[in-house]
Design an enzyme around this catalytic site. Sequence first.
Site, PDB file in Angstrom:
ATOM      1  N   ASP A 432       0.857  -1.177   0.000  1.00  0.00           N
ATOM      2  CA  ASP A 432       0.000   0.000   0.000  1.00  0.00           C
ATOM      3  C   ASP A 432       0.899   1.233   0.000  1.00  0.00           C
ATOM      4  O   ASP A 432       2.105   1.142   0.248  1.00  0.00           O
ATOM      5  CB  ASP A 432      -0.898  -0.032   1.240  1.00  0.00           C
ATOM      6  CG  ASP A 432      -1.820   1.166   1.323  1.00  0.00           C
ATOM      7  OD1 ASP A 432      -2.341   1.583   0.274  1.00  0.00           O
ATOM      8  OD2 ASP A 432      -2.006   1.693   2.433  1.00  0.00           O
ATOM      9  N   LYS A 433       0.325   2.385  -0.284  1.00  0.00           N
ATOM     10  CA  LYS A 433       1.119   3.623  -0.286  1.00  0.00           C
ATOM     11  C   LYS A 433       0.939   4.416   1.004  1.00  0.00           C
ATOM     12  O   LYS A 433       1.877   4.576   1.785  1.00  0.00           O
ATOM     13  CB  LYS A 433       0.754   4.495  -1.490  1.00  0.00           C
ATOM     14  CG  LYS A 433       1.608   5.772  -1.593  1.00  0.00           C
ATOM     15  CD  LYS A 433       1.152   6.647  -2.731  1.00  0.00           C
ATOM     16  CE  LYS A 433      -0.162   7.344  -2.433  1.00  0.00           C
ATOM     17  NZ  LYS A 433      -0.047   8.337  -1.328  1.00  0.00           N
ATOM     18  N   ARG A 650      -2.104  14.715  -1.591  1.00  0.00           N
ATOM     19  CA  ARG A 650      -3.423  14.087  -1.517  1.00  0.00           C
ATOM     20  C   ARG A 650      -4.485  15.175  -1.626  1.00  0.00           C
ATOM     21  O   ARG A 650      -4.419  16.192  -0.923  1.00  0.00           O
ATOM     22  CB  ARG A 650      -3.583  13.331  -0.197  1.00  0.00           C
ATOM     23  CG  ARG A 650      -2.674  12.127  -0.090  1.00  0.00           C
ATOM     24  CD  ARG A 650      -2.633  11.618   1.335  1.00  0.00           C
ATOM     25  NE  ARG A 650      -3.946  11.234   1.822  1.00  0.00           N
ATOM     26  CZ  ARG A 650      -4.474  10.025   1.695  1.00  0.00           C
ATOM     27  NH1 ARG A 650      -3.785   9.081   1.072  1.00  0.00           N
ATOM     28  NH2 ARG A 650      -5.658   9.741   2.179  1.00  0.00           N
ATOM     29  N   THR A 730      -2.655   1.172  -4.608  1.00  0.00           N
ATOM     30  CA  THR A 730      -3.157   2.300  -3.829  1.00  0.00           C
ATOM     31  C   THR A 730      -4.498   2.764  -4.374  1.00  0.00           C
ATOM     32  O   THR A 730      -4.828   2.542  -5.536  1.00  0.00           O
ATOM     33  CB  THR A 730      -2.147   3.458  -3.852  1.00  0.00           C
ATOM     34  OG1 THR A 730      -2.680   4.570  -3.134  1.00  0.00           O
ATOM     35  CG2 THR A 730      -1.844   3.887  -5.273  1.00  0.00           C
ATOM     36  N   ARG A 818      -6.175   3.881  -7.905  1.00  0.00           N
ATOM     37  CA  ARG A 818      -7.642   3.853  -7.842  1.00  0.00           C
ATOM     38  C   ARG A 818      -8.142   2.426  -7.619  1.00  0.00           C
ATOM     39  O   ARG A 818      -9.066   1.953  -8.276  1.00  0.00           O
ATOM     40  CB  ARG A 818      -8.251   4.448  -9.119  1.00  0.00           C
ATOM     41  CG  ARG A 818      -8.130   5.949  -9.233  1.00  0.00           C
ATOM     42  CD  ARG A 818      -8.854   6.611  -8.113  1.00  0.00           C
ATOM     43  NE  ARG A 818      -8.964   8.060  -8.256  1.00  0.00           N
ATOM     44  CZ  ARG A 818      -8.939   8.896  -7.249  1.00  0.00           C
ATOM     45  NH1 ARG A 818      -8.777   8.447  -6.017  1.00  0.00           N
ATOM     46  NH2 ARG A 818      -9.079  10.185  -7.438  1.00  0.00           N
ATOM     47  N   LYS A 824      -7.295  -5.304  -4.897  1.00  0.00           N
ATOM     48  CA  LYS A 824      -5.936  -5.605  -4.436  1.00  0.00           C
ATOM     49  C   LYS A 824      -5.765  -7.109  -4.230  1.00  0.00           C
ATOM     50  O   LYS A 824      -4.754  -7.696  -4.639  1.00  0.00           O
ATOM     51  CB  LYS A 824      -5.644  -4.857  -3.132  1.00  0.00           C
ATOM     52  CG  LYS A 824      -5.618  -3.338  -3.253  1.00  0.00           C
ATOM     53  CD  LYS A 824      -5.295  -2.699  -1.916  1.00  0.00           C
ATOM     54  CE  LYS A 824      -5.247  -1.182  -2.020  1.00  0.00           C
ATOM     55  NZ  LYS A 824      -4.897  -0.522  -0.740  1.00  0.00           N
ATOM     56  N   ASN A 848      -8.477  -1.352   4.752  1.00  0.00           N
ATOM     57  CA  ASN A 848      -8.657  -1.646   3.335  1.00  0.00           C
ATOM     58  C   ASN A 848      -7.560  -2.546   2.777  1.00  0.00           C
ATOM     59  O   ASN A 848      -7.640  -2.983   1.638  1.00  0.00           O
ATOM     60  CB  ASN A 848      -8.726  -0.341   2.533  1.00  0.00           C
ATOM     61  CG  ASN A 848      -7.451   0.466   2.668  1.00  0.00           C
ATOM     62  OD1 ASN A 848      -6.791   0.423   3.703  1.00  0.00           O
ATOM     63  ND2 ASN A 848      -7.104   1.199   1.639  1.00  0.00           N
TER      64      ASN A 848
END
Length: 1192
Positions: A432-433, A650, A730, A818, A824, A848
């Site tokens: 993940d980022k 962001r 991400t 996105r 994922k 998530n």
Amino acid sequence: MWCWIRRQLGFDPPHQTETRTIYIANRFPQSGLYTPQKFIDNRIISSKSPECNSQPHILEPLVLPLPQENMFQYTVWNFVPKTLFEQFRRVANFYFLIIFLVQLMIDTPTSPITSGLPLFFVITVTAIKQGYEDWLRHNSDNEVNGAPVYVVRSGGLVKTRSKNVRVGDIVRVAKDEIFPADLVLLSSDRLDGSCHVTTASLDGETNLKTHVAVPETAVLQTVASLDTLEAVIECHQPEADLYRFTGQMMITQQLEEILRPLGPESLLLRGARLKNTKEIFGVAVYTGMETKMALNYKSKSQKRSAVEKSMNTFLIIYLIILIAEAIISTILKYSWQAEEKWDEPWYNQKTEHQRNSSKILRFISDFLAFLVLYNFIIPISLYVTVEMQKFLGSFFIGWDLDLYHEESDQKAQVNTSDLNEELGQVEYVFTDKTGTLTENEMQFRECSINGIKYQESNGRLVSEGPTPDSSEGPFYRNSLSHLNNLSHLTTSSSFGTSLENEIELIKKHDLFFKAVSLCHTVQISNVQTDGIGDGPWQSSLAPSQLEYYASSPDEKALVEAAARIGIVFIGNSEDTMEVKTLGKLERYKLLHVLEFDSDRRRMSVIVQAPSGEKFLFAKGAESSVLPKCIGGEIETTRIHVDEFALKGLRTLCIAYRQLTSKEYEDIDRRLFEARTALQQREEKLADVFQFIEKDLVLLGATAVEDRLQDKVPETIEALRMAGIKVWVLTGDKHETAVSVSLSCGHFHRTMNILELTNQKSDSECAEQLRQLARRIEEDHVIQHGLVVDGTSLSLALREHEKLFMDVCRNCSAVLCCRMAPLQKAKVIRLIKISPEKPITLAVGDGANDVSMIQEAHVGIGIMGKEGRQAARNSDYAIARFKFLSKLLFVHGHFYYIRIATLVQYFFYKNVCFITPQFLYQFYCLFSQQTLYDSVYLTLYNICFTSLPILVYSLLEQHIDPHILQNKPTLYRDISKNRQLSIKTFLYWTILGFSHAFIFFFGSCFLMGKDISLLGNGQMFGNWTFGTLVFTVMVITVTVKMALETHFWTWINHFVTWGSIIFYFVFSFFYGGILWPFLGSQNMYFVFIQLLSSGSAWFAIILMVVTCLFLDIVKKVFDRQLHPTNTEKAQMYSNTVALSDEFIALQPLSRARNQLSKLSLLKQIQVSSAWTPCAVSQKEKQRAHLLEECWNE
């Protein structure tokens, strides 16, 4: 009776209806026939939960789950049957059980004890371990279930125990106490019936969450008033989702029934703690094992390591060897007995029954007898040793200070020890980022208001261009707290100088930051709120005194930025939100909150301004907000959002809608209907939210920065050098994700970046994939990077998986943006099932990321700021991404080498053990005579050869840890399960057979016909010959383990040489002292007599040296002619160590000179690990330095 038995064993859960009806204070209807629903009691029984854990404190239940083999329930009634069932599910245990039963049923050459005792030992040790852990859980349960609780009964407060709380009881909870059950909030000491709780023990989130009671019960703040409450709650049956609750409360007041919806904001979860509130009253709706806390004792899907799969394959191969040996021996026995003189010799006459018995039955009986005789080729103790190695070895990760994060006081956690060796086999890392590669600490940087971009500088908004000190510049805006003084405002000619334009501009900015200050779920620190009471207490606080808490770091950063600019959110009071603007306190009535969800990707609030106007304020991702807008600077803001994203920021878009009275009445009615629905409430609410959040006017956009964690670029580069492909998955937008990938080194500036984005159809996606495949073939670029967005990925995975995988395999880095959480997991599964079957690792920090963490072969949770869901559901948890390099390159490398050697060595020493038994049958006419005494058969794997390999598997460090971490390329030497390849397996197996041949035929050759072995001229008998073979074997396999050991400690010396000494001492004791107490006296004085012969000592030494000499010669030639990178690193580390020893013996001046050269040499070594292109030059310089050092 049968149903009761099945329920006691835990196979049949009780039947439940879809909803439950709860009468508050258990006031059931008096008229008519009514049968109350039955609910379970409030006992927490962690030992009965298949998904419970073993840690002592039940209120933190999800940090260290049990290994998979322990995840079943135990009671007094089912402990023994369930333990036996779980143990005999293992192939090796079941096999030895069959062998034991065969030994009991037929006449076999070995005693049933030889198989039964090791099997009993293995099962007993495992059962004791599981029973002890279960006993600890029972003690923990008793402590929790016996905690004091106050309930409202018969008009007063009654003190009882937690386990006695029933569904429907009204419970009082005081400040800082933990909720004993899942409660629906009835009232608190606040007038509005609100309270604050923290759910850190449930999901790790330390922020304060606000819960509210319905207005009709919020005023019932005393025991007496609650005792008069007549109400019924109807809600869904319990579910594990912590954030979902659907119900309604029917309140009877003065013969009038009032219906109120209940949602997650009304539910207080067991395990959460009350904060900032003196006391609350709540009604228990879920108790005991039906509370959400208990339902979240989740077991992850069982993961099996590559080593375990290899081990099972080897077991099957050895089982085939065993069956082949038994068949060959049986056939040769009957071939030999075809001659009459051998079928019934004069000294072994058959009985009449034996002569008349069926030949088929005799053949089967003999086959089973040989099977029993050779059964020890399957190592039953292998499972126990592997379990102990994994369990004990996992502690080293938690003890590693290099994996300890001092700032957060967090050490690495091991949630499952079954996958330790898998850390050394990773080929793909999916990360993940946000919060994983970045700190998840948001800082407000820029914004776009009404089509104009601004940056924050010292609490002021500065437009693009020179600073305000400059005489030039297009636009400058001071802090909003000074906007009432227009002399602080300077504008460019493009905006004119009219007062109307300036006032309109001020209103836009004011509305923008008011939207930021009102559209959130931020709470004020309890230091400010505690003990103040209700009312406008906050107005006396300065902005600098306020401390905000939020579940989302973005929200906190935006509210803090608005406060610095001049519009300060100072808290909630009843149903109002208080904001101080230009020093003036304004109260906005909070009418509705439209909560954020991952499908809408936005949240909204409906408020009533002091003027009476009603506004809808919304914020969310630009892809979810901009399509809903019909006014404002949409296109300009879209451009600004893309520019922010290119900087790695962001972004969120802010919009509003002014509601008329008629529109609000319609909205309020629709929301009430959706929120009071018991069926499909979520779907109905989603439809209403879509209806409300439309026709918005865009105010602007915000941009916050999430800085990279320390050493992320170095870690990613090290993973790439180790041959590991890194994918970033991400939910951020394309531009933001690409910018962060470039900054963290995931993408290089020289890398050819390919894109698969904005695909609208299957055909378009397929054509784009073909074009990318052609570009990869045509472009002569070393490295390619691929960017994929969520919609394009869905199309690619639907029909074109193979084409998509072909493109991905040729890319060294892949970025998926996105992404939805399930996408994922789908990506990881696609890689897992590809033909190469690579080992995957997933890293994430938020809820998530749980799906991908559980899907990957190895799941790593980052203990970050998005709660502990990821860490809780992971296999391993670390505090920072940079620790991944030490975890893989050092711990993963060591664990894999240790367990690979352990598995191979176990099979090797059992081949050495049983092959002489097979060869001996050729010399005893396949009469099934055993070569070894039954005690030796039993203790060989349990006592004589078990400890050296166990200690090796825990402590071995075949190379210095610093070299492993600084030279990631060494990780390639163990990739793709190379140490357990068929080639290596065959080498160990052939080595075992060759040593066994030397043991047996060497003993035959050296001592078979030598009549001078004993002083009286007697020859050795059967047991003496077998003891000689066994003695050579024990010494050889133990010294072989010593040859494999590189890292010696006093423990290694103790168990290695101690095992040999123990064998000799035990044999003396067994043959010379214990014989009068044993039924069999075969070994009386045998060992003492054997060692009294000088020829025996000569034979033992000669055979041990012969066995190990060939192995040593092979190792020397391999190291000199075909050394691996690891062996080169070992020689280099040994060279440096020797050089350091030489320095200690040199004069001080020469020592300083050599020390500087060796320091430079080490720098060159580390540098060469990071820059492969410079290795040739560095090698020359290193060789020159080494030559100088050695010459000196």
